[in-house]
Design an enzyme around this catalytic site. Sequence first.
Site: not given
Ligand code: GLC
Length: 559
Positions: A199, A329-330
């Site tokens: 991530d 999910h983003d």
């Molecule tokens: C990444 C993930 C996202 C999360 C962020 C912080 O972008 O895909 O969902 O909120 O990192 O961990």
Amino acid sequence: MDKKWWKEGIAYQAYVRSFKDSNGDGIGDLGGLIEKLDYLKELGIDILYLNPINKSPNDDNGYDISDFRDIMDEFGTIKECDALIEGLHDRGMKLVMDLVINHTSDEHPWFVESRKSKDNPYRDYYIWHPGKNGQVPNNWGSFFGGSAWEYDGGSGEYYLHIFSKKQPDLNWKNEKLREEIKEMIKYWIDKGVDGFRMDAINHLEKDENFPDGIIKEGEVYGDFLKYVQNLPSVHDYLKELRRDVFNTDYHVVIGETGGIGYHNAYIYTGTDQGELDFTFHFDMHSVGKGNRDWERKPIDLIKDIKVNMSGWQLRKEEEGWCPLFYSNHDTTRTVSRLGDDQKYWAESAKMLVTLQLTQKGTPFIYYGDEIGMTNAWEFQLNDYRDVSVFNKHKDLVQSGLVSEENYIKGLHYTSRDNSRTPMQWNSSENSGFTTGTPWIKVNYNYKDINVEKQLQDPNSIFHYYRKLIALRKSTDTLVYGDFKDVNREHKEIYSYIRELNGERILVIVNFFGNEPVFILPEDINYEKAELLLSNYDIENAGDIRTINLRPYEARIYKI
Ligand code: GLC
Ligand code: CA
């Protein structure tokens, strides 16, 4: 041709929280996933990628980890995790796990220690800074709204958090911290995890001069991107992880890297870099977005789609592999952002996956896309759950910069929660996702759009996915074959040829709701065109010199 399981497999991303609840508490869990492994197998999935399952107070749905070696209470136990891994491996499937190592939860024991005092042994695991004239150290705004700095009364300093204030950033310069992270990854490798998606991995280094960023029009905070993203030491850290923990021949190592597209991904994925196998990019996340979140602009097939998708295809072998995905999910939902989720809902969903599964790369299907799940168009402010929705509401609406109405409209078009509503299994209450109260509202259209209904309908989006997946697996040409655009300048039709060892596959899709005519360029010879798959019934399929395409029509030929 460097063959690998993770190049040939079809991956599926499950947002665990929303996939299947097995115990009626309204939250999807590992038990639910185990129940549905045969469903995934039936679809043709080989690789399951899960969003974070570690212990977390869930400020950002698991992206704020408080114990890396344990499972989130709501999701289950380590035992169930072992059972899930076994269930996958028994079916010949693999597991890719999210590794959130740019930051932890503020409830992680390291941070609890770190904030105790300036001379605590864990102080240096995080990024602390004294204030400037009694204010925050600089004007950086976090990705999720508000300042990127949080004041800690106990020790009188600020800590950096580029996401929410419950996600303090780790200090990767600290060698002891890096050793602990490596041990933790080895723990999961020993459990049998086959690959990792790291991530926000290109944020591991920050510019420690902490200069102010430029404040753009309509914004409250300074833009900090160039000070926290893709800085040089990130490469050292990635090489170190590769060298010390991953088995390069086996594990797949993926990084989420904002600001990196097809033209520069090689800096992380070059095959002689020893860093990442491929990166998740953001190239198509905001296609169709106007200047502000609530404004739209028509999709430009060439600039928005072909430049990106073909751009990834045309890279040199030594620049590395790539993923094939539209959503996660983003983002918002694939068919709502890139297709037509009303009149040509099924046609456009099938057209989009035709492109996704006939290009070179590893396809990642986002849960629910296989049944054409849509954005949550009816959500009101209180229906949202994402922490960033409420932080930004404070920054923008409560400060008077944006009207409430525009803000909500913007959420309908851009909020991540569009892609986080419960999986629509059937038409019973709460779409068969839970017997309790779901943590986030089920999409209003679940009675029309659900798995049970589509399993029964041979023409459904689900069955089209299934057939297409089987087709992809039937030939190496779709996995490893060369890619060549056909009629690249056409504004409505996307077409290309994949070729390997003399086998040629021609893909033709009409990206919009009009009826353009496809004309095969004269230099493309063929003796026989065999239709492999299409989203419409077709008469006289064999003649491909001129084709009158119907709205969102997609065809795959062997020529
Ligand atoms: C990444 C993930 C996202 C999360 C962020 C912080 O972008 O895909 O969902 O909120 O990192 O961990
Ligand atoms: Ca549950």
